[in-house]
Design a protein around this motif. Structure first.
Motif, PDB file in Angstrom:
ATOM      1  N   SER A   3       0.727  -1.294   0.052  1.00  0.00           N
ATOM      2  CA  SER A   3      -0.031   0.075  -0.033  1.00  0.00           C
ATOM      3  C   SER A   3       0.848   1.126   0.048  1.00  0.00           C
ATOM      4  CB  SER A   3      -0.996   0.065   1.185  1.00  0.00           C
ATOM      5  OG  SER A   3      -0.198   0.155   2.504  1.00  0.00           O
ATOM      6  N   LEU A   4       0.173   2.343  -0.554  1.00  0.00           N
ATOM      7  CA  LEU A   4       0.929   3.753  -0.627  1.00  0.00           C
ATOM      8  C   LEU A   4      -0.297   4.660   0.152  1.00  0.00           C
ATOM      9  CD1 LEU A   4       3.200   5.637  -1.257  1.00  0.00           C
ATOM     10  CD2 LEU A   4       2.333   5.673  -3.494  1.00  0.00           C
ATOM     11  N   SER A   5       0.379   5.551   1.042  1.00  0.00           N
ATOM     12  CA  SER A   5      -0.644   6.745   1.402  1.00  0.00           C
ATOM     13  C   SER A   5       0.292   8.162   1.360  1.00  0.00           C
ATOM     14  CB  SER A   5      -1.283   6.423   2.815  1.00  0.00           C
ATOM     15  OG  SER A   5      -0.237   6.273   3.718  1.00  0.00           O
ATOM     16  N   LEU A   6      -0.408   9.093   0.985  1.00  0.00           N
ATOM     17  CA  LEU A   6       0.157  10.193   1.207  1.00  0.00           C
ATOM     18  C   LEU A   6      -0.594  11.514   1.404  1.00  0.00           C
ATOM     19  CD1 LEU A   6      -0.057  12.091  -1.562  1.00  0.00           C
ATOM     20  CD2 LEU A   6       1.590  10.325  -2.470  1.00  0.00           C
ATOM     21  N   GLY A   7      -0.100  12.543   2.158  1.00  0.00           N
ATOM     22  CA  GLY A   7      -0.752  13.803   2.222  1.00  0.00           C
ATOM     23  C   GLY A   7      -0.074  14.918   2.600  1.00  0.00           C
ATOM     24  N   TRP A   8      -0.289  16.093   2.356  1.00  0.00           N
ATOM     25  CA  TRP A   8       0.534  17.204   2.770  1.00  0.00           C
ATOM     26  C   TRP A   8      -0.482  18.483   3.089  1.00  0.00           C
ATOM     27  CZ3 TRP A   8       1.058  16.543  -3.035  1.00  0.00           C
ATOM     28  CH2 TRP A   8       0.170  17.511  -3.848  1.00  0.00           C
ATOM     29  N   GLU A   9       0.255  19.240   3.946  1.00  0.00           N
ATOM     30  CA  GLU A   9      -0.531  20.404   4.578  1.00  0.00           C
ATOM     31  C   GLU A   9       0.255  21.592   4.433  1.00  0.00           C
ATOM     32  OE1 GLU A   9      -1.522  19.408   8.663  1.00  0.00           O
ATOM     33  OE2 GLU A   9       0.541  19.083   9.081  1.00  0.00           O
ATOM     34  N   ALA A  10      -0.108  22.647   4.371  1.00  0.00           N
ATOM     35  CA  ALA A  10       0.623  23.958   4.606  1.00  0.00           C
ATOM     36  C   ALA A  10       1.044  24.496   5.967  1.00  0.00           C
ATOM     37  CB  ALA A  10      -0.187  25.158   3.946  1.00  0.00           C
ATOM     38  N   GLN A  11       2.378  25.064   6.118  1.00  0.00           N
ATOM     39  CA  GLN A  11       2.762  25.507   7.353  1.00  0.00           C
ATOM     40  C   GLN A  11       2.968  26.868   7.342  1.00  0.00           C
ATOM     41  OE1 GLN A  11       4.327  23.184   9.663  1.00  0.00           O
ATOM     42  NE2 GLN A  11       2.733  22.142   8.589  1.00  0.00           N
ATOM     43  N   PRO A  12       2.781  27.721   8.405  1.00  0.00           N
ATOM     44  CA  PRO A  12       2.547  29.198   8.573  1.00  0.00           C
ATOM     45  C   PRO A  12       3.985  29.792   8.063  1.00  0.00           C
ATOM     46  CG  PRO A  12       3.049  28.161  10.819  1.00  0.00           C
ATOM     47  CD  PRO A  12       2.578  27.061   9.657  1.00  0.00           C
ATOM     48  N   ASP A  13       5.031  28.936   7.961  1.00  0.00           N
ATOM     49  CA  ASP A  13       6.425  29.685   7.414  1.00  0.00           C
ATOM     50  C   ASP A  13       6.672  29.398   5.935  1.00  0.00           C
ATOM     51  OD1 ASP A  13       6.692  27.219   7.894  1.00  0.00           O
ATOM     52  OD2 ASP A  13       8.514  27.228   9.068  1.00  0.00           O
TER      53      ASP A  13
END
Length: 543
Positions: free
Chosen positions: A521-531
């Motif tokens: 299996s493969l999973s991924l995600g991303w989120e923005a950071q304040p900097d």
């Protein structure tokens, strides 16, 4: 004195001795167990990230740098320890083959030349001989486990190549002895190689004298080397754990990660810093993609995309039926144009298709699940409303019609009229041969709406009581519940995706065997950071 008191007094020293012996044995056992754990390959799971010593010799502008915070044997031992009993030998051979192939690409024989002395740090960097040019050189830093191992290696290394007819050049640079010449494994083409010994326990091997001199130059100037970079040190501190540390500059992000040209243009992305940590039978990637402060390509939330809200959580909680690919995206229509190629790869929607039109109109969380029966989209009930899609769907030649069924009186379908077949050919112009093909359907479920490729997909969502547990567990394992993009794939979808990736093809070539069949299996995600950073997490699970 009471005889019983005398007996108790005599017993106390004996009990004290027994207690002391017991505590001593427990201490010895605990100490021995701690020592075993410290030398166990499973310790890689909890390896703390530190700034590698070799980073002092790597320029900040290096196109790519890679640091393994273990010796060459520990990853092999780890793969053997966590693999299923029947696959332990195969898993260990795959990792050993990858290690040996990587060293062989640099003209080194790991079993014969490196295994006896190599210590717990390996560094590799791709360098350019001219500023702004493509990488044309490499640097390898090998740490010895003792003071004599590195020196003995260099003696044997150059002695072997000298006997093979290599002309050696011995010189001094910045007070350090350099040896250069041409070397190779038996049966391969000789390549330029230069070496230096640092503090008796660190060997530098480079693809030529010029590359090695560049490494020695930057080691003396903190403003030029990677180890003293504030951004590098901050990233290492934030990533916390990992057995492998990687940095990549924009010029390698396109070929390595497949990012669009907009991301690799000057003044956009500054650097990627990532760690790789083994976790049981999985590899977990934790990365920071660092944008320039005034980048023309901001992180997603900077464009008002936001985070997954309660509707996204409700979609995941309500999802039923099998799923081989599961993605949750916040407001896909609001993502800038330069992000759309990445979203298209995740959502797998052909331009102009029914799911692409629904996706383009989604003004909230959108879920896409795909299985053998077809695709399924989930949105908020009014994100979008069917009426908002009427014009674009009609422009594509789709005809809307209600089709109420038991349990779902609001079911609606969209069909396309096509010329039927007569004798295996389309009978164009014959109205009696027109056929309606189903392009999509919509079902309501409280404050949620479900859009399906077929009626069977919607019926599965309506009647099934079996959620896609494995895919949901993959997303939960990322620990990014509000990330604007989350994606989980089963083996049947992950393996072809990895096999098309040029970096994966290179790793398979170095290992001498295909690596994809072991992926579960493969999973991924991303989120923005304040900097102005983008936090990316990925998890690759092996069988």
């Amino acid at each position: 004195m009471d005889p019983s008191c005398v007996g108790r007094m005599k017993a106390r020293p004996f009990l004290a001795v027994v207690l002391a012996v017991t505590l001593l044995l427990l201490s010895l056992a605990a100490g021995g167990w701690w020592l075993v754990l410290q030398h166990s390959p499973l310790q890689l799971q909890h390896q703390q990230l530190v700034s590698p010593r070799a980073a002092r010799f790597v320029p900040r502008q290096a196109a790519l740098s890679l640091y393994l915070l273990s010796d060459g044997e520990q990853p092999v031992g780890y793969a053997r320890a966590v693999a299923p009993p029947r696959q332990r030998r195969q898993a260990a051979e795959a990792v050993a083959g990858l290690r040996d192939g990587a060293f062989a690409a640099a003209g080194l024989d790991y079993p014969g030349e490196l295994a006896p002395w190599l210590g717990r740090e390996l560094g590799f960097a791709l360098l350019a001989s001219e500023p702004g040019a493509a990488p044309d050189g490499w640097l390898l830093a090998l740490r010895s486990r003792d003071a004599d191992g590195a020196r003995r290696f260099l003696q044997r290394f150059w002695q072997t190549r000298s006997l093979a007819g290599t002309d050696l050049q011995i010189s001094s640079y910045r007070g350090m002895g350099l040896i250069s010449g041409r070397g190779a494994l038996v049966g391969t083409t000789p390549v330029p190689i230069a070496t230096a010994l640092i503090d008796d326990d660190l060997v530098l091997i480079a693809s030529g004298r010029g590359v090695l001199e560049q490494a020695l130059d930057v080691s003396q100037i903190d403003e030029l080397n990677q180890a003293a970079s504030p951004r590098f040190k901050q990233a290492v501190q934030r990533l916390e754990q990992g057995a492998l540390l990687l940095t990549a500059r924009p010029e390698t992000l396109g070929p390595w990660l497949g990012l669009p040209d907009e991301f690799t243009a000057p003044g956009v992305v500054q650097e990627l810093v990532a760690s790789l940590r083994p976790d049981n039978r999985s590899l977990e990637l934790d990365a920071l993609l660092q944008f320039a402060a005034d980048a023309a390509v901001p992180a997603p939330s900077a464009d008002g995309i936001g985070e997954i809200d309660s509707t996204g959580a409700a979609l995941l909680a309500a999802l039923q039926g099998p799923s081989e690919s599961l993605a949750l995206v916040q407001r896909p229509a609001a993502w800038p144009a330069y992000w759309q190629p990445l979203l298209a790869a995740v959502l797998q929607a052909e331009p102009g298709s029914f799911p692409a039109l629904v996706t383009a109109a989604a003004d909230g969380p959108l879920l896409r699940s795909e299985a053998s029966q077809g695709w399924l989209l989930g949105t908020g009930a009014d994100q979008p409303q069917p009426e908002a899609l009427a014009g674009v769907l009609a422009a594509e030649g789709l005809i809307a019609a209600p089709l109420p069924v038991e349990g779902d009186p609001d079911l609606r379908v969209w069909t396309r009229l096509e010329a039927g077949q007569a004798g295996g050919r389309f009978a164009r112009g014959d109205a009696n041969q027109l056929q309606a093909s189903l392009e999509g359907a919509r079902s309501s479920q409280g404050r949620l709406a479900w859009w399906g490729q077929t009626l069977a997909v919607l019926q599965e969502q309506r009647d099934s009581r079996k959620p896609p547990r494995l895919r949901l567990e993959q997303l939960a394992g990322l620990d990014l519940p509000q990330a604007p993009l989350q994606w989980a794939l089963a083996a049947g979808r992950a393996q072809p995706l990895l096999q098309r990736w040029s970096t994966w093809q290179l790793l398979s070539a170095l290992a001498g065997q295909p690596l994809a069949p072991a992926v579960q299996s493969l999973s991924l995600g991303w989120e923005a950071q304040p900097d102005a950073n983008l936090h990316l997490k990925a998890r690759l699970e092996f069988g």
